[in-house]
Write a protein that holds these residues in place. Structure first.
Motif, PDB file in Angstrom:
ATOM      1  N   VAL A 101     -65.426  33.717  29.847  1.00 27.00           N
ATOM      2  CA  VAL A 101     -64.642  33.224  28.646  1.00 27.00           C
ATOM      3  C   VAL A 101     -63.202  33.655  28.839  1.00 27.00           C
ATOM      4  O   VAL A 101     -62.771  34.045  29.995  1.00 27.00           O
ATOM      5  CB  VAL A 101     -65.053  34.758  27.339  1.00 27.00           C
ATOM      6  CG1 VAL A 101     -66.194  34.118  26.996  1.00 27.00           C
ATOM      7  CG2 VAL A 101     -65.062  35.759  27.879  1.00 27.00           C
ATOM      8  N   LYS A 102     -62.141  33.703  28.031  1.00 22.81           N
ATOM      9  CA  LYS A 102     -60.908  33.719  28.333  1.00 22.81           C
ATOM     10  C   LYS A 102     -60.182  34.532  26.872  1.00 22.81           C
ATOM     11  O   LYS A 102     -60.856  34.556  25.938  1.00 22.81           O
ATOM     12  CB  LYS A 102     -59.859  32.473  28.710  1.00 22.81           C
ATOM     13  CG  LYS A 102     -60.097  31.433  27.536  1.00 22.81           C
ATOM     14  CD  LYS A 102     -59.315  30.393  28.005  1.00 22.81           C
ATOM     15  CE  LYS A 102     -59.017  29.111  27.034  1.00 22.81           C
ATOM     16  NZ  LYS A 102     -58.523  27.945  27.416  1.00 22.81           N
ATOM     17  N   ASP A 103     -59.049  35.109  27.213  1.00 19.85           N
ATOM     18  CA  ASP A 103     -58.492  35.883  26.260  1.00 19.85           C
ATOM     19  C   ASP A 103     -58.337  34.979  24.916  1.00 19.85           C
ATOM     20  O   ASP A 103     -57.813  33.713  25.018  1.00 19.85           O
ATOM     21  CB  ASP A 103     -57.317  36.527  26.647  1.00 19.85           C
ATOM     22  CG  ASP A 103     -56.780  37.767  25.759  1.00 19.85           C
ATOM     23  OD1 ASP A 103     -57.792  38.278  25.155  1.00 19.85           O
ATOM     24  OD2 ASP A 103     -55.698  38.115  25.547  1.00 19.85           O
ATOM     25  N   ASN A 104     -58.624  35.756  23.889  1.00 24.30           N
ATOM     26  CA  ASN A 104     -58.578  34.992  22.306  1.00 24.30           C
ATOM     27  C   ASN A 104     -59.451  33.819  22.114  1.00 24.30           C
ATOM     28  O   ASN A 104     -59.204  32.972  21.245  1.00 24.30           O
ATOM     29  CB  ASN A 104     -57.052  34.450  22.281  1.00 24.30           C
ATOM     30  CG  ASN A 104     -56.242  35.558  22.227  1.00 24.30           C
ATOM     31  OD1 ASN A 104     -56.117  36.699  21.719  1.00 24.30           O
ATOM     32  ND2 ASN A 104     -55.020  35.499  22.862  1.00 24.30           N
ATOM     33  N   GLN A 105     -60.368  33.658  23.039  1.00 20.60           N
ATOM     34  CA  GLN A 105     -61.422  32.562  22.982  1.00 20.60           C
ATOM     35  C   GLN A 105     -62.617  33.102  21.860  1.00 20.60           C
ATOM     36  O   GLN A 105     -62.849  34.180  21.682  1.00 20.60           O
ATOM     37  CB  GLN A 105     -62.157  32.201  24.017  1.00 20.60           C
ATOM     38  CG  GLN A 105     -63.165  31.017  23.994  1.00 20.60           C
ATOM     39  CD  GLN A 105     -63.838  30.959  25.462  1.00 20.60           C
ATOM     40  OE1 GLN A 105     -63.532  31.106  26.565  1.00 20.60           O
ATOM     41  NE2 GLN A 105     -65.134  30.502  25.684  1.00 20.60           N
ATOM     42  N   ARG A 106     -62.892  31.846  20.959  1.00 20.49           N
ATOM     43  CA  ARG A 106     -63.997  32.267  20.086  1.00 20.49           C
ATOM     44  C   ARG A 106     -65.283  31.921  20.811  1.00 20.49           C
ATOM     45  O   ARG A 106     -65.581  31.084  21.561  1.00 20.49           O
ATOM     46  CB  ARG A 106     -63.986  31.205  18.862  1.00 20.49           C
ATOM     47  CG  ARG A 106     -62.720  31.292  17.838  1.00 20.49           C
ATOM     48  CD  ARG A 106     -62.787  30.323  16.707  1.00 20.49           C
ATOM     49  NE  ARG A 106     -64.191  30.445  15.891  1.00 20.49           N
ATOM     50  CZ  ARG A 106     -64.515  29.589  14.974  1.00 20.49           C
ATOM     51  NH1 ARG A 106     -63.591  28.446  14.874  1.00 20.49           N
ATOM     52  NH2 ARG A 106     -65.673  29.954  14.432  1.00 20.49           N
ATOM     53  N   VAL A 107     -66.242  32.786  20.396  1.00 20.95           N
ATOM     54  CA  VAL A 107     -67.575  32.532  21.120  1.00 20.95           C
ATOM     55  C   VAL A 107     -68.651  32.763  20.108  1.00 20.95           C
ATOM     56  O   VAL A 107     -68.408  33.379  18.826  1.00 20.95           O
ATOM     57  CB  VAL A 107     -67.925  33.623  22.052  1.00 20.95           C
ATOM     58  CG1 VAL A 107     -66.784  33.753  23.257  1.00 20.95           C
ATOM     59  CG2 VAL A 107     -67.672  35.065  21.423  1.00 20.95           C
ATOM     60  N   ASN A 108     -69.876  32.190  20.218  1.00 21.93           N
ATOM     61  CA  ASN A 108     -70.896  32.355  19.361  1.00 21.93           C
ATOM     62  C   ASN A 108     -71.953  33.224  20.030  1.00 21.93           C
ATOM     63  O   ASN A 108     -71.822  33.428  20.974  1.00 21.93           O
ATOM     64  CB  ASN A 108     -71.724  30.882  19.256  1.00 21.93           C
ATOM     65  CG  ASN A 108     -70.645  29.910  18.693  1.00 21.93           C
ATOM     66  OD1 ASN A 108     -69.850  30.128  17.619  1.00 21.93           O
ATOM     67  ND2 ASN A 108     -70.680  28.622  18.996  1.00 21.93           N
ATOM     68  N   LYS A 109     -72.915  33.724  18.987  1.00 25.65           N
ATOM     69  CA  LYS A 109     -73.929  34.549  19.428  1.00 25.65           C
ATOM     70  C   LYS A 109     -74.659  33.866  20.501  1.00 25.65           C
ATOM     71  O   LYS A 109     -75.273  32.824  20.466  1.00 25.65           O
ATOM     72  CB  LYS A 109     -74.711  34.879  18.136  1.00 25.65           C
ATOM     73  CG  LYS A 109     -76.024  35.774  18.417  1.00 25.65           C
ATOM     74  CD  LYS A 109     -76.629  36.312  17.152  1.00 25.65           C
ATOM     75  CE  LYS A 109     -77.771  37.005  17.393  1.00 25.65           C
ATOM     76  NZ  LYS A 109     -78.533  37.496  16.192  1.00 25.65           N
ATOM     77  N   GLY A 110     -75.274  34.606  21.724  1.00 28.83           N
ATOM     78  CA  GLY A 110     -75.803  34.202  22.510  1.00 28.83           C
ATOM     79  C   GLY A 110     -74.848  33.596  23.929  1.00 28.83           C
ATOM     80  O   GLY A 110     -75.493  33.410  24.850  1.00 28.83           O
ATOM     81  N   ASP A 111     -73.770  33.601  23.589  1.00 30.17           N
ATOM     82  CA  ASP A 111     -72.805  32.844  24.596  1.00 30.17           C
ATOM     83  C   ASP A 111     -72.705  33.854  25.693  1.00 30.17           C
ATOM     84  O   ASP A 111     -72.573  34.916  25.601  1.00 30.17           O
ATOM     85  CB  ASP A 111     -71.582  32.476  24.124  1.00 30.17           C
ATOM     86  CG  ASP A 111     -71.575  31.153  23.363  1.00 30.17           C
ATOM     87  OD1 ASP A 111     -72.824  30.390  23.244  1.00 30.17           O
ATOM     88  OD2 ASP A 111     -70.516  30.782  22.676  1.00 30.17           O
ATOM     89  N   LEU A 112     -72.873  33.195  26.863  1.00 29.35           N
ATOM     90  CA  LEU A 112     -72.500  33.892  28.257  1.00 29.35           C
ATOM     91  C   LEU A 112     -70.980  34.490  28.090  1.00 29.35           C
ATOM     92  O   LEU A 112     -70.071  33.725  27.962  1.00 29.35           O
ATOM     93  CB  LEU A 112     -72.614  33.403  29.560  1.00 29.35           C
ATOM     94  CG  LEU A 112     -72.231  33.912  30.854  1.00 29.35           C
ATOM     95  CD1 LEU A 112     -73.310  35.139  30.795  1.00 29.35           C
ATOM     96  CD2 LEU A 112     -72.234  33.034  31.974  1.00 29.35           C
ATOM     97  N   LEU A 113     -70.714  35.669  28.228  1.00 28.94           N
ATOM     98  CA  LEU A 113     -69.351  36.376  28.523  1.00 28.94           C
ATOM     99  C   LEU A 113     -69.060  36.611  29.961  1.00 28.94           C
ATOM    100  O   LEU A 113     -67.927  36.253  30.131  1.00 28.94           O
ATOM    101  CB  LEU A 113     -69.343  37.909  27.447  1.00 28.94           C
ATOM    102  CG  LEU A 113     -69.731  37.903  26.181  1.00 28.94           C
ATOM    103  CD1 LEU A 113     -69.717  38.978  25.495  1.00 28.94           C
ATOM    104  CD2 LEU A 113     -68.687  36.813  25.493  1.00 28.94           C
ATOM    105  N   GLY A 160     -67.891  35.736  17.310  1.00 26.60           N
ATOM    106  CA  GLY A 160     -66.665  36.630  17.535  1.00 26.60           C
ATOM    107  C   GLY A 160     -65.485  35.960  18.213  1.00 26.60           C
ATOM    108  O   GLY A 160     -65.502  34.827  18.519  1.00 26.60           O
ATOM    109  N   ARG A 161     -64.448  36.727  18.382  1.00 25.04           N
ATOM    110  CA  ARG A 161     -63.274  36.308  19.327  1.00 25.04           C
ATOM    111  C   ARG A 161     -63.070  37.306  20.302  1.00 25.04           C
ATOM    112  O   ARG A 161     -62.858  38.616  19.788  1.00 25.04           O
ATOM    113  CB  ARG A 161     -62.165  36.202  18.377  1.00 25.04           C
ATOM    114  CG  ARG A 161     -61.024  35.338  18.956  1.00 25.04           C
ATOM    115  CD  ARG A 161     -59.932  34.903  18.218  1.00 25.04           C
ATOM    116  NE  ARG A 161     -60.231  33.897  16.929  1.00 25.04           N
ATOM    117  CZ  ARG A 161     -60.187  32.635  17.263  1.00 25.04           C
ATOM    118  NH1 ARG A 161     -59.601  32.151  18.557  1.00 25.04           N
ATOM    119  NH2 ARG A 161     -60.369  31.992  16.339  1.00 25.04           N
TER     120      ARG A 161
END
Length: 354
Positions: free
Chosen positions: A64-76, A217-218
């Motif tokens: 991920v990168k800063d301020n990116q939206r993610v969904n539940k279960g996405d790799l961080l 989340g974000r």
């Protein structure tokens, strides 16, 4: 002279009407403020968590990168799994070696048990022999007096009986020794449970090297990248829970009497005043830090209520849950305006606060 009083009277009517209209408008404004309180002292808010790894290690992947939206279960991000893979492999190898040791020990125990059973059979044989010689001695001794047997014959039988008793005692001692020599596998089986627990722990640590989003989340406050050594329980970045957005509005204490959890509300953000959002009161604050002396309690929101020499009513935060918020528009701390409508929900307004 007769016309002048009529002229004065005609001039008083507009002023009187203006005064009446002004009083009516003032009464309406007071009623409106009292029944539909609003404030522009508000801001957007959401729940946040600190994303931390459960294990320490070097970050080998940042997904991920800063301020990116993610969904539940996405790799961080992912921590280097190789040390934990080695520990897991070593634990599994220990289990295999222990299982082989248990199998070998069980074969030894079986052989020892066979030996003990054989010695117990010898004990039984010695017992029978001893009983037989004792019975022979019992029958022979009465025949000595009539002369049917000689004293030598009696001595021979008595010696045989004593030898048989000695053999029985020796056999019993050998049986006790053989029984005590039989080992068990209970200790090894208990040790196997310990190894299984170690394997489960190593598997858990290996799984924890991969960190995934617990909810939609974000990502914010991301200030690291691949190659950084991540320490367990030390935050890597913050994740905003975008499933629920709130507007925290500070209302004067004089306006709280008609506000209850569930009171309908309308809010909008200063970044786009053309979009209105419906919501309802989630909770009402029950404590703020006073700025004019008195006891100061830590952990409570501080709200200024004195302006120079003018003393104003204290304000308390009212938390409003927003229905269907715009994920691209809402930001934590964004300025907002809130308008409550207690009259739209009389049941909620009349419900006593717990």
């Amino acid at each position: 002279m007769a016309v002048r009083p009529n002229t004065l009277k005609s001039r008083k009517w507009p002023a009187l009407m203006l005064a009446v209209i002004t009083l009516a408008l003032l009464a309406y404004v007071i009623w409106r403020v009292d029944t539909s309180p609003g404030t522009d002292d508000a801001y957007a808010q959401a729940d946040t968590i600190d994303v931390v790894p459960d294990v320490s290690g070097r970050i080998v992947e940042m997904a991920v990168k800063d301020n990116q939206r993610v969904n539940k279960g996405d790799l961080l991000f992912r921590v280097d799994p190789r040390p934990f893979e080695d520990e897991l492999a070593r634990a599994k190898a220990s289990l295999v070696a222990l299982d082989k040791q248990i199998a070998l020990t069980r074969r030894v125990v079986t052989a020892q048990q066979y030996g003990a059973d054989s010695v117990h059979a010898l004990v039984e044989r010695a017992r029978v022999t001893a009983a037989q010689t004792a019975e022979t001695l019992r029958r022979t001794q009465p025949l000595l007096a009539p002369g049917y047997v000689s004293a030598e014959d009696v001595d021979r039988v008595r010696t045989a009986q004593r030898a048989a008793e000695a053999d029985l005692v020796a056999a019993r001692l050998q049986a006790q020794q053989a029984t005590s020599a039989v080992t068990g596998v209970d200790a090894l089986v208990a040790q196997r449970d310990v190894v299984l627990a170690d394997i489960a722990l190593m598997q858990f640590r290996l799984d924890m090297t991969t960190v995934r989003a617990p909810f939609d989340g974000r990502v914010v406050s991301l200030k690291t990248s691949v190659g950084q050594f991540a320490s367990a329980l030390k935050p890597i970045f913050t994740l905003i829970d975008t499933r629920h957005w709130y507007v925290v509005a500070n209302f004067r204490e004089t306006e709280l009497k008609n506000i209850r959890p569930g009171t309908p509300a309308t809010v909008y953000l200063m970044s786009d005043t053309g979009k209105r959002f419906k919501g309802k009161v989630d909770s009402i604050g029950y404590g703020v830090l006073p700025d004019d002396g008195g006891l100061v309690l830590g952990g409570l929101p501080r709200v200024q209520r004195s302006i120079n020499w003018v003393r104003v009513a204290q304000r308390f935060p009212v938390k409003i849950l927003v229905d269907q918020p715009d994920a691209e528009l809402f930001r934590i701390g964004a300025s907002a305006v809130a308008q409550l409508n207690p009259q739209l929900n009389p049941q909620a307004a009349n419900k006593p606060r717990s």
